[in-house]
Design a protein around this motif. Structure first.
Motif, PDB file in Angstrom:
ATOM      1  N   PRO A 176       0.825  -1.213   0.000  1.00  0.00           N
ATOM      2  CA  PRO A 176       0.000   0.000   0.000  1.00  0.00           C
ATOM      3  C   PRO A 176       0.860   1.264   0.000  1.00  0.00           C
ATOM      4  CG  PRO A 176      -0.919  -1.613   1.508  1.00  0.00           C
ATOM      5  CD  PRO A 176       0.426  -2.148   1.051  1.00  0.00           C
ATOM      6  N   GLY A 177       0.445   2.220  -0.834  1.00  0.00           N
ATOM      7  CA  GLY A 177       1.158   3.485  -0.945  1.00  0.00           C
ATOM      8  C   GLY A 177       2.158   3.528  -2.088  1.00  0.00           C
ATOM      9  N   THR A 178       2.418   2.370  -2.720  1.00  0.00           N
ATOM     10  CA  THR A 178       3.359   2.307  -3.832  1.00  0.00           C
ATOM     11  C   THR A 178       2.747   2.935  -5.082  1.00  0.00           C
ATOM     12  OG1 THR A 178       4.283   0.243  -2.969  1.00  0.00           O
ATOM     13  CG2 THR A 178       4.713   0.741  -5.290  1.00  0.00           C
ATOM     14  N   GLU A 179       3.503   3.834  -5.718  1.00  0.00           N
ATOM     15  CA  GLU A 179       3.047   4.422  -6.975  1.00  0.00           C
ATOM     16  C   GLU A 179       3.206   3.392  -8.086  1.00  0.00           C
ATOM     17  OE1 GLU A 179       5.025   8.109  -7.808  1.00  0.00           O
ATOM     18  OE2 GLU A 179       4.369   9.012  -5.926  1.00  0.00           O
ATOM     19  N   VAL A 180       2.196   3.305  -8.958  1.00  0.00           N
ATOM     20  CA  VAL A 180       2.221   2.307 -10.017  1.00  0.00           C
ATOM     21  C   VAL A 180       1.478   2.810 -11.254  1.00  0.00           C
ATOM     22  CG1 VAL A 180       0.142   1.096  -9.214  1.00  0.00           C
ATOM     23  CG2 VAL A 180       1.871  -0.162 -10.462  1.00  0.00           C
ATOM     24  N   THR A 181       1.993   2.423 -12.416  1.00  0.00           N
ATOM     25  CA  THR A 181       1.288   2.599 -13.685  1.00  0.00           C
ATOM     26  C   THR A 181       0.969   1.190 -14.152  1.00  0.00           C
ATOM     27  OG1 THR A 181       2.536   4.584 -14.214  1.00  0.00           O
ATOM     28  CG2 THR A 181       1.448   3.475 -16.050  1.00  0.00           C
TER      29      THR A 181
ATOM     30  N   ALA B  77       2.653  -3.911 -15.212  1.00  0.00           N
ATOM     31  CA  ALA B  77       2.675  -2.785 -14.284  1.00  0.00           C
ATOM     32  C   ALA B  77       4.106  -2.302 -14.127  1.00  0.00           C
ATOM     33  CB  ALA B  77       2.116  -3.197 -12.920  1.00  0.00           C
ATOM     34  N   THR B  78       4.233  -1.011 -13.874  1.00  0.00           N
ATOM     35  CA  THR B  78       5.544  -0.427 -13.614  1.00  0.00           C
ATOM     36  C   THR B  78       5.441   0.371 -12.324  1.00  0.00           C
ATOM     37  OG1 THR B  78       5.964  -0.241 -15.976  1.00  0.00           O
ATOM     38  CG2 THR B  78       7.389   1.046 -14.517  1.00  0.00           C
ATOM     39  N   ARG B  79       6.283   0.016 -11.378  1.00  0.00           N
ATOM     40  CA  ARG B  79       6.333   0.719 -10.100  1.00  0.00           C
ATOM     41  C   ARG B  79       6.981   2.084 -10.310  1.00  0.00           C
ATOM     42  NH1 ARG B  79       8.999  -3.105  -5.812  1.00  0.00           N
ATOM     43  NH2 ARG B  79      10.847  -2.289  -6.821  1.00  0.00           N
ATOM     44  N   GLY B  80       6.774   3.022  -9.389  1.00  0.00           N
ATOM     45  CA  GLY B  80       7.326   4.368  -9.471  1.00  0.00           C
ATOM     46  C   GLY B  80       8.832   4.414  -9.672  1.00  0.00           C
ATOM     47  N   ASP B  81       9.536   3.390  -9.169  1.00  0.00           N
ATOM     48  CA  ASP B  81      10.997   3.351  -9.310  1.00  0.00           C
ATOM     49  C   ASP B  81      11.451   2.713 -10.622  1.00  0.00           C
ATOM     50  OD1 ASP B  81      10.539   0.642  -8.931  1.00  0.00           O
ATOM     51  OD2 ASP B  81      11.693   0.505  -7.074  1.00  0.00           O
ATOM     52  N   GLY B  82      10.496   2.356 -11.492  1.00  0.00           N
ATOM     53  CA  GLY B  82      10.826   1.789 -12.797  1.00  0.00           C
ATOM     54  C   GLY B  82      10.786   0.273 -12.886  1.00  0.00           C
ATOM     55  N   LYS B  83      10.690  -0.439 -11.756  1.00  0.00           N
ATOM     56  CA  LYS B  83      10.631  -1.906 -11.788  1.00  0.00           C
ATOM     57  C   LYS B  83       9.325  -2.343 -12.438  1.00  0.00           C
ATOM     58  CE  LYS B  83      10.927  -6.060  -9.030  1.00  0.00           C
ATOM     59  NZ  LYS B  83      11.996  -6.898  -9.335  1.00  0.00           N
ATOM     60  N   GLN B  84       9.438  -3.314 -13.368  1.00  0.00           N
ATOM     61  CA  GLN B  84       8.280  -3.778 -14.114  1.00  0.00           C
ATOM     62  C   GLN B  84       7.823  -5.150 -13.646  1.00  0.00           C
ATOM     63  OE1 GLN B  84       9.170  -3.450 -18.293  1.00  0.00           O
ATOM     64  NE2 GLN B  84       9.274  -1.229 -18.190  1.00  0.00           N
ATOM     65  N   PHE B  85       6.504  -5.391 -13.793  1.00  0.00           N
ATOM     66  CA  PHE B  85       5.898  -6.637 -13.364  1.00  0.00           C
ATOM     67  C   PHE B  85       4.962  -7.140 -14.456  1.00  0.00           C
ATOM     68  CE2 PHE B  85       6.785  -4.006  -9.699  1.00  0.00           C
ATOM     69  CZ  PHE B  85       7.505  -4.856  -8.886  1.00  0.00           C
ATOM     70  N   ASN B  86       5.147  -8.412 -14.845  1.00  0.00           N
ATOM     71  CA  ASN B  86       4.331  -9.030 -15.877  1.00  0.00           C
ATOM     72  C   ASN B  86       3.810 -10.358 -15.337  1.00  0.00           C
ATOM     73  OD1 ASN B  86       3.232 -10.338 -18.053  1.00  0.00           O
ATOM     74  ND2 ASN B  86       5.033 -10.202 -19.346  1.00  0.00           N
ATOM     75  N   PRO B  87       2.547 -10.419 -14.893  1.00  0.00           N
ATOM     76  CA  PRO B  87       2.018 -11.648 -14.328  1.00  0.00           C
ATOM     77  C   PRO B  87       2.069 -12.844 -15.268  1.00  0.00           C
ATOM     78  CG  PRO B  87       0.522  -9.830 -13.924  1.00  0.00           C
ATOM     79  CD  PRO B  87       1.568  -9.326 -14.857  1.00  0.00           C
ATOM     80  N   ALA B  88       1.947 -12.621 -16.581  1.00  0.00           N
ATOM     81  CA  ALA B  88       1.957 -13.725 -17.542  1.00  0.00           C
ATOM     82  C   ALA B  88       3.307 -14.443 -17.574  1.00  0.00           C
ATOM     83  CB  ALA B  88       1.602 -13.211 -18.932  1.00  0.00           C
ATOM     84  N   ALA B  89       4.354 -13.800 -17.099  1.00  0.00           N
ATOM     85  CA  ALA B  89       5.662 -14.441 -17.064  1.00  0.00           C
ATOM     86  C   ALA B  89       5.654 -15.682 -16.172  1.00  0.00           C
ATOM     87  CB  ALA B  89       6.733 -13.455 -16.592  1.00  0.00           C
TER      88      ALA B  89
END
Length: 132
Positions: free
Chosen positions: A92-97, A115-127
């Motif tokens: 909670p509180g994490t910025e995300v696109t 999704a991309t977190r505010g610090d630039g880390k990316q997340f792809n659930p399909a992976a």
């Protein structure tokens, strides 16, 4: 074939045909429009890291200053873990696109694509489905 045997055979045949259809219906994504993508920017409200499906809830500020909570559906924890996504990554509180296939009925929800977190880390659930 006796009446009882016939009914037993018919019930078994029905179960063999109907059970897979019920399972498929449960895991169907028909409520999402896979021909469209939406992207929103916001702040994580909650990450429901649960089976059978996880939900990432994101508070998105509207132009008028109000906030809409968007829900993004993904697979359960085991698939997300294989994709390198842990509950603590999106606290909670994490910025995300976040991008997803939106609900067909217009509700603020989507199937989570990336999704991309505010610090630039990316997340792809399909992976999490990738064969390694």
């Amino acid at each position: 074939m006796t009446g009882t045997t016939w009914w037993t055979a018919a019930l078994c045949a029905f179960t063999l045909v109907a059970a897979p259809l019920l399972v498929e219906a449960h895991h169907s994504g028909v409520m999402f429009d896979e021909t469209k993508e939406i992207t929103v920017e916001g702040v994580v409200k909650e990450f429901q890291y649960t089976n059978p499906h996880s939900w990432l809830l994101v508070d998105v500020k509207n132009p008028d200053g109000t906030v809409t909570t968007w829900g993004f559906e993904a697979e359960g924890p085991s698939t997300l873990t294989r994709a390198g996504i842990r509950k603590s990554d999106l606290s909670p509180g994490t910025e995300v696109t976040i991008t997803g296939h939106p609900m067909k009925d217009g509700r603020p929800a989507a199937a989570w694509m990336k999704a991309t977190r505010g610090d630039g880390k990316q997340f792809n659930p399909a992976a999490g489905f990738a064969i390694k």
